[in-house]
Scaffold this motif. Structure first.
Motif: not given
Length: 436
Positions: A354-357, A363-368, A397-402, A408-412
């Motif tokens: 997960x390199x993208x901010x 991930x951080x918000x979800x963990x919380x 969804x605005x900044x990342x192309x899922x 590997x990146x897509x599945x992550x």
């Protein structure tokens, strides 16, 4: 009914011997209403030795005397049946249940009684019965169908349970045993009173679970308007009892125990089909109470196994869908569902990829959110946990192309979104909501 029987109603007042008031009130009322279409007369103190009969255009004292003669004979028969039944204690009628068939493949009423007895003993713990109440419940289960073999109930089947209680008390059984025998038939109809005592509640649920699971196990289910074993009423009774008593109980466990008690193989889908049948009854009940169709359907898709918890969730979700920010909440969650709906077998989300901010922020918000304490199936807890994650979802969804070409990146990224979707696990299937 009487109105439709006569064209020119003429009411007359008749009387009967006061000594008949020694018979159980329900016997007298049933004889008057069901056999004769008479109206009983009562005061605040109880039943009076009078009745009102309605003739068709003819009244007067002569008509009253004729009806009094009929009711004397009816009451004499009832008194004879009760006296004859009381020659033996109620328990003596239990072996006679062997001669009464419940269902050809499921055995006699005695077989059913034994199954109920075992099921009551298992249900006592999850229903929180004390050791004393457990003994009462098991004893009541032993006797609950015995009155079916008595003369009075054979003559008037509507008195089952009523006579069971009366005969149990006359046989020296504890009051609570008699009460549980009566209560296990409740509710008989929509709007009827519900069982109130702990043993009565457990016995009522056990009886219905045995009937439902037993008949589904052998492939007998209601079709159209045909429901010879009143399974719709049994399912509705289970739902009404559990919700009225505010009792959390996993029907999958109860039906599983009932299935074990049958001692015979059953179709693989028997239990899920039975659970779905009960859920359909609860949905009709919820719709009748005015709750939105899509809301009840969404909740029951995830929580039908616990009717009381599902009822609470429907009420809570119905409140949330009216909130001004609900469309934003639903759409944020819906985006995660839609993009992962047909994806399976993903590896676990790896923070190292997960390199993208925006991905790291989600991930951080979800963990919380995953660490927030939540009650099982609580709509409020789910939405309060999801709300802080929504800005991170929108940013992601605005900044990342899922759906990137790099597997590997897509599945992550999909694995991370699946974790968002799993927040609603056991709460509701939000895809069934209007506007999803």
């Amino acid at each position: 009914e009487v109105t439709n029987l006569v064209e020119a109603p003429a009411a007359v007042l008749g009387s009967f011997d006061k000594s008949r008031l020694e018979l159980p009130r329900e016997v007298l009322v049933s004889v008057m209403k069901q056999h004769q279409r008479y109206f009983p007369v009562e005061s605040k103190q109880g039943l009076l030795p009078y009745f009102i009969a309605v003739g068709n255009g003819v009244g007067g004292r002569q008509v009253a005397r004729g009806n009094e003669a009929v009711i004397r004979a009816r009451f004499a028969d009832a008194a004879y049946f009760v006296a004859r039944d009381l020659r033996m204690p109620l328990e003596a009628y239990v072996p006679r249940l062997e001669t009464l068939t419940f269902q050809a493949e499921l055995g006699s009423m005695l077989d059913k009684t034994r199954r109920i007895e075992r099921l009551v003993d298992r249900l006592a713990t999850p229903f929180g019965l004390t050791p004393a109440d457990r003994r009462i419940a098991v004893r009541a289960a032993r006797l609950c169908k015995a009155d079916l073999a008595t003369h009075m109930v054979k003559d008037m089947t509507s008195l089952q349970g009523v006579m069971g209680r009366y005969y149990a008390l006359q046989s020296g059984e504890p009051e609570l045993v008699g009460q549980a025998i009566l209560e296990h038939y409740l509710p008989r109809t929509t709007g009827d009173e519900l069982p109130k005592s702990g043993p009565g509640i457990v016995l009522a649920v056990a009886d219905r679970l045995d009937s439902l699971m037993g008949l589904f196990a052998i492939g007998i289910q209601p079709t159209g308007t045909r429901d010879p074993y009143a399974l719709r009423r049994a399912a509705l009774g289970v739902v009404q009892i559990l919700t009225a008593q505010r009792r959390n109980f996993d029907l999958r466990t109860g039906l599983g125990w009932a299935l074990e008690g049958l001692g015979r193989p059953a179709a693989e889908q028997a239990l899920p089909d039975c659970l779905a049948f009960i859920a359909a009854r609860q949905q009709r009940l919820l719709l009748g109470e005015g709750w939105p169709h899509d809301v009840s359907e969404a909740v029951l898709a995830a929580q039908s196994h616990d009717p009381y918890r599902a009822a609470l969730a429907v009420k809570a979700l119905a409140g949330w869908v009216k909130q001004p920010d609900w469309p934003k909440i639903l759409q944020a969650y819906a985006r995660c569902v839609r993009i992962t709906r047909d994806v399976s077998g993903l590896p676990r989300f790896s923070p190292d990829r997960a390199d993208e901010p925006a991905t790291r922020a989600l991930a951080q918000a979800l963990s919380a959110a995953e660490r927030v304490p939540r009650q099982n199936g609580a709509i409020d807890d789910f939405i309060q946990a999801l709300r802080p994650v929504i800005p991170a979802i929108d940013r992601f969804f605005e900044e990342v192309l899922v759906m990137t070409d790099e597997r590997a990146v897509r599945e992550n990224r999909l694995a991370l979104l699946q974790r968002v979707v799993k927040l609603a696990e056991g709460v509701a299937d939000f895809s069934r909501l209007e506007g999803f």
